[in-house]
Design an enzyme around this catalytic site. Sequence first.
Site, PDB file in Angstrom:
ATOM      1  N   ASP A  10       0.879  -1.174   0.000  1.00  0.00           N
ATOM      2  CA  ASP A  10       0.000   0.000   0.000  1.00  0.00           C
ATOM      3  C   ASP A  10       0.916   1.224   0.000  1.00  0.00           C
ATOM      4  OD1 ASP A  10      -1.592   2.142   0.724  1.00  0.00           O
ATOM      5  OD2 ASP A  10      -2.605   1.086   2.355  1.00  0.00           O
ATOM      6  N   ASN A  24      -6.378  12.674 -11.126  1.00  0.00           N
ATOM      7  CA  ASN A  24      -7.102  13.099 -12.338  1.00  0.00           C
ATOM      8  C   ASN A  24      -6.793  14.576 -12.544  1.00  0.00           C
ATOM      9  OD1 ASN A  24      -9.199  14.755 -10.938  1.00  0.00           O
ATOM     10  ND2 ASN A  24      -9.729  12.758 -10.088  1.00  0.00           N
ATOM     11  N   ASP A  34      -5.669   7.378  -5.486  1.00  0.00           N
ATOM     12  CA  ASP A  34      -5.872   8.809  -5.220  1.00  0.00           C
ATOM     13  C   ASP A  34      -6.695   8.985  -3.934  1.00  0.00           C
ATOM     14  OD1 ASP A  34      -6.005  11.542  -5.584  1.00  0.00           O
ATOM     15  OD2 ASP A  34      -7.304  11.477  -7.345  1.00  0.00           O
ATOM     16  N   GLY A 119      -5.699   1.153 -13.454  1.00  0.00           N
ATOM     17  CA  GLY A 119      -6.916   0.847 -12.703  1.00  0.00           C
ATOM     18  C   GLY A 119      -8.124   1.364 -13.472  1.00  0.00           C
ATOM     19  N   TYR A 121      -8.478   3.900 -15.235  1.00  0.00           N
ATOM     20  CA  TYR A 121      -8.149   4.451 -16.558  1.00  0.00           C
ATOM     21  C   TYR A 121      -7.859   3.374 -17.612  1.00  0.00           C
ATOM     22  CZ  TYR A 121      -8.164   9.348 -14.978  1.00  0.00           C
ATOM     23  OH  TYR A 121      -8.534  10.599 -14.519  1.00  0.00           O
TER      24      TYR A 121
END
Length: 172
Positions: A10, A24, A34, A119, A121
């Site tokens: 992580d 983004n 994010d 992921g 995207y």
Amino acid sequence: MKRIKVMLGDITKVEADAIANAANTTLLGGGGVDGAIHQAAGPELLEECRMLHGCATGEAKITRGYQLPAKYVLHTPGPIWYGGNRGEEQLLRNSYWNCLELAAEYDCQTVAFPSISTGVYHFPLEKAAPIAMQTIHTFLQGQNTVQEVSLVCFDEVTKSAYDKAWKNLFSK
Ligand code: AR6
């Protein structure tokens, strides 16, 4: 000796001088890594991000890390995958490269990346991993500030793709 490491984990727990965020273009948070980074860093991260007025795809902006173990966060919106004919590969290279340039500018010796764009995207993992690895390798060779770059993979499938890209680059 400069090096690239692939690990499972992580990224919000990683003690690096800087961690990258697969953001983004608004830089105002979202899901995936994010969301996890904003959650772990605390609300001050969003406050600083608001002052940055967004970021173009493939570019990068830096903030402090607040409650994260990392000193800085390198925010980069990676490309959304539209099939490969909209410059996605070059934009992904730009994301890694521009994060590393900022890291060097801020004197960071250790930098950690998540698997940008693979992921939500939908950038194909088997294409993204060698692009990430090659870009990081080329960058490291051209400077002397950043010494260690970690690719922090959140699942085994992602880790296998980066392990394979690492082997293809270094065990020839
Ligand atoms: N540590 C490391 N990797 C993680 C973590 C974590 N804590 N959490 C998820 N991942 P994604 P993208 C992995 O979707 O494709 C956001 O909403 C995840 O399993 O986070 O670049 C942004 O706001 C995957 O392997 O980023 C944007 O709108 C990788 O991180 C959009 O998603 C990237 O997945 C960006 O999409």
